[in-house]
Write an enzyme that holds these catalytic residues in place. Structure first.
Site, PDB file in Angstrom:
ATOM      1  N   SER A 145      55.120  37.022  34.245  1.00 62.92           N
ATOM      2  CA  SER A 145      53.924  37.344  35.019  1.00 62.92           C
ATOM      3  C   SER A 145      53.470  36.099  35.766  1.00 62.92           C
ATOM      4  O   SER A 145      53.678  34.969  35.298  1.00 62.92           O
ATOM      5  CB  SER A 145      52.802  37.829  34.090  1.00 62.92           C
ATOM      6  OG  SER A 145      51.559  37.865  34.766  1.00 62.92           O
ATOM      7  N   TYR A 158      47.381  35.445  27.336  1.00 64.49           N
ATOM      8  CA  TYR A 158      48.618  36.010  27.885  1.00 64.49           C
ATOM      9  C   TYR A 158      49.334  34.997  28.774  1.00 64.49           C
ATOM     10  O   TYR A 158      50.565  34.839  28.706  1.00 64.49           O
ATOM     11  CB  TYR A 158      48.290  37.278  28.671  1.00 64.49           C
ATOM     12  CG  TYR A 158      49.494  38.035  29.177  1.00 64.49           C
ATOM     13  CD1 TYR A 158      50.371  38.638  28.281  1.00 64.49           C
ATOM     14  CD2 TYR A 158      49.741  38.156  30.543  1.00 64.49           C
ATOM     15  CE1 TYR A 158      51.470  39.346  28.743  1.00 64.49           C
ATOM     16  CE2 TYR A 158      50.833  38.865  31.006  1.00 64.49           C
ATOM     17  CZ  TYR A 158      51.703  39.461  30.103  1.00 64.49           C
ATOM     18  OH  TYR A 158      52.790  40.156  30.571  1.00 64.49           O
TER      19      TYR A 158
END
Length: 208
Positions: A145, A158
């Site tokens: 990501s 995250y």
């Protein structure tokens, strides 16, 4: 040119019961690969397996929890008993955790996210390293990501896990690139309509 460019190849996809993992597994199956599907949800894996068979492909499901190192070792052993090599490993399984400011991070949850997003990935690489090296031209792809490289407020948990995952995976790539046919890369699919993204952006419409 054949319409099955991955015929006779063995691929393994983690987090294959839904979302990006499921779509990747179906695409690999349609391209001719035999796909080993792993995730915790057996029902979801069965649906993906059926879709692959319906499109003329083949697959094997292996429900398991990647955070259990013994399960990873057993999976590698089972794959090694059936096939001499692994041609493609897609490391897709990951956990989002809760979005929060860094001072408000729940460290128990943080540890769980790091266990799946980083530690379990290291365990997968260690367990499947011999089978990957046994293939003529193996590929390892990690789904990442943008927050792993570009910090974003409230995404520290995250983002930190993805930064660590990328470094871990690409370090492995540097270790094997001169001594084997294994090639490693990371893929950032961008904004994708998944349950994880729906959790992160609950106000977004499906069309957006």
């Amino acid at each position: 040119m054949t319409d099955k460019p991955l015929a006779d190849r063995i691929a393994l996809v983690t987090g294959a019961s839904r979302g990006i993992g499921a779509a990747t597994a179906r695409a690999l199956g349609a391209a001719g690969a035999h796909v080993v599907l792993t995730a915790r949800t057996a029902g979801g894996l069965e649906e993906v397996e059926e879709a692959i068979y319906a499109s003329g492909g083949s697959a094997t499901i292996a429900p398991m929890d990647l955070t259990e190192n013994e399960s990873v070792a057993r999976l590698a052993g089972a794959v090694g008993e059936r096939w001499p090599a692994l041609d493609l490993l897609v490391l897709n399984a990951a956990s989002l955790g809760s979005l929060s400011a860094v001072p408000a991070i729940d460290f128990k949850e943080f540890a769980k996210v790091l266990t799946l997003n980083v530690t379990a990935q290291a365990a997968m690489l260690a367990a499947f390293d011999p089978l990957l090296k046994a293939a003529k031209q193996a590929r390892v792809l990690g789904i990442t990501s943008s927050v792993g490289r570009t910090p974003r407020a409230y995404w520290g948990t995250y983002g930190a896990s993805k930064a660590a995952f990328e470094n871990l995976l690409l370090s492995y790539g540097e270790e094997v690139r001169h001594i084997s046919g294994v090639h490693v890369g990371v893929v950032d699919p961008g904004a994708t309509r998944t349950k994880m993204r729906a959790r992160a952006f609950p106000g977004r419409t499906r069309r957006r």
